[in-house]
Design an enzyme around this catalytic site. Sequence first.
Site, short mmCIF file in Angstrom:
data_model
loop_
_atom_site.label_atom_id
_atom_site.label_comp_id
_atom_site.label_asym_id
_atom_site.label_seq_id
_atom_site.Cartn_x
_atom_site.Cartn_y
_atom_site.Cartn_z
N HIS A 140 22.92 81.10 16.61
CA HIS A 140 22.81 82.25 17.53
C HIS A 140 21.99 81.84 18.75
O HIS A 140 21.01 81.11 18.64
CB HIS A 140 22.16 83.44 16.81
CG HIS A 140 22.27 84.70 17.60
ND1 HIS A 140 21.45 84.98 18.66
CD2 HIS A 140 23.15 85.73 17.52
CE1 HIS A 140 21.82 86.15 19.20
NE2 HIS A 140 22.85 86.61 18.51
N GLY A 174 25.43 93.42 17.82
CA GLY A 174 23.98 93.46 17.69
C GLY A 174 23.47 94.89 17.74
O GLY A 174 23.52 95.63 16.76
N GLY A 175 22.99 95.29 18.91
CA GLY A 175 22.36 96.60 19.08
C GLY A 175 23.15 97.76 18.48
O GLY A 175 22.59 98.60 17.76
N GLU A 194 29.83 84.20 22.20
CA GLU A 194 28.83 85.14 22.68
C GLU A 194 28.22 84.63 23.98
O GLU A 194 27.28 83.82 23.95
CB GLU A 194 27.71 85.31 21.64
CG GLU A 194 28.18 85.86 20.32
CD GLU A 194 27.06 86.63 19.62
OE1 GLU A 194 27.28 87.79 19.28
OE2 GLU A 194 25.95 86.07 19.44
N GLY A 240 22.67 91.82 24.46
CA GLY A 240 21.57 92.77 24.59
C GLY A 240 21.35 93.26 26.01
O GLY A 240 20.31 93.85 26.31
N ASN A 289 24.87 92.20 13.23
CA ASN A 289 23.66 91.38 13.29
C ASN A 289 22.49 92.32 13.60
O ASN A 289 22.32 92.75 14.74
CB ASN A 289 23.82 90.32 14.39
CG ASN A 289 22.56 89.51 14.60
OD1 ASN A 289 21.60 89.61 13.83
ND2 ASN A 289 22.56 88.68 15.64
N TRP A 290 21.72 92.61 12.56
CA TRP A 290 20.63 93.57 12.73
C TRP A 290 19.40 92.96 13.40
O TRP A 290 18.42 93.66 13.67
CB TRP A 290 20.25 94.19 11.38
CG TRP A 290 21.24 95.22 10.89
CD1 TRP A 290 22.37 95.64 11.52
CD2 TRP A 290 21.16 95.97 9.66
NE1 TRP A 290 23.00 96.60 10.76
CE2 TRP A 290 22.28 96.82 9.62
CE3 TRP A 290 20.25 95.99 8.60
CZ2 TRP A 290 22.50 97.69 8.55
CZ3 TRP A 290 20.48 96.84 7.54
CH2 TRP A 290 21.60 97.69 7.52
N LYS A 291 19.41 91.64 13.58
CA LYS A 291 18.28 90.95 14.23
C LYS A 291 16.96 91.34 13.55
O LYS A 291 16.93 91.54 12.34
CB LYS A 291 18.29 91.24 15.73
CG LYS A 291 19.65 90.91 16.36
CD LYS A 291 19.65 90.85 17.85
CE LYS A 291 21.06 90.51 18.33
NZ LYS A 291 21.13 90.30 19.76
N GLU A 326 19.83 83.33 20.42
CA GLU A 326 18.40 83.66 20.38
C GLU A 326 17.62 82.60 19.61
O GLU A 326 16.45 82.36 19.88
CB GLU A 326 18.21 85.07 19.78
CG GLU A 326 18.61 86.12 20.81
CD GLU A 326 19.01 87.47 20.23
OE1 GLU A 326 18.83 87.71 19.03
OE2 GLU A 326 19.56 88.29 21.02
N SER A 378 26.95 92.87 23.74
CA SER A 378 27.00 94.27 24.19
C SER A 378 28.29 94.98 23.77
O SER A 378 28.82 95.80 24.51
CB SER A 378 26.78 94.36 25.71
OG SER A 378 25.48 93.86 26.04
#
Length: 263
Positions: free
Chosen positions: A95, A236-237, A169, A175, A9-11, A97, A215
């Site tokens: 998600h 993600g990150g 999640e 994150g 997930n590159w956000k 977010e 994470s």
Amino acid sequence: MREVVVAANWKMHTTPADAGELARTIASRTRESGVTRVICPPYVCLAAVGAALADDDPDVAVGAQNVHHELAGAYTGEISAPMLAGLATWVIVGHSERRRDAGETDEQIGRKLERAMDADLRPILCVGEQLEERERGEASEVVDRQLRGAMAGHDPARTTGHGLVIAYEPVWAIGTGRNATGTDAAAMADAIRASLGGLGWADRADDVPVLYGGSVTSGNIGAFLGEPSIDGALVGGASLKPDEMAGIVARAGITARARGLAG
Ligand code: PGA
């Protein structure tokens, strides 16, 4: 044996100018038999990523990070499921977010799921509790409520037929650099399948892949994939870093081989 999936997930990172190159690099460093790989870039990078992978590594699927719950209409800035035809074959829905920033409700997320399946997109449905909810011992209750809100009314045969994946999640782990333990994540994966059972999915709940997200790194992925209930990761990150993705997918390959999935 359940599929092993690593989804990136590159956000809100990358541009159409650089996304294709990053996708190509990640694809070339993650060729691992038996692991389903998915890259979810921002909408505006879907075409660039799709083109880069089509030339190079068509085994890597492209996914969107969200989809609107209506088909068309006066929804400025939104993207509907039919618009993703030819651009994506997967989509992330619910998600945390988006729940937080766009106020998405379980009911809307359920409709997104339906739109995704109507458009032949494989959905990754995200669920997870807040820190206070975990501290109060309510994690599985929260996830059960989210699943009931989003999945009630969905036909189990149709939904599994569309390849539904659920990502657990925990919001406090996203994150933050603070990941869940493998044991806790596995207990939540079991709770998710128990919830599906309660929704009338008794004979299908065991077929649904459950990913862990929050994470995830190449250093901690083993703690999750060492758990038989966990079938992969939503990253993600670390998914923007080819070295990290190489390590994560290599570890997923070990699980795929142990499950007899590698060709
Ligand atoms: P993170 O994000 O790996 O950066 O914690 C995971 C996610 O939001 O899917």
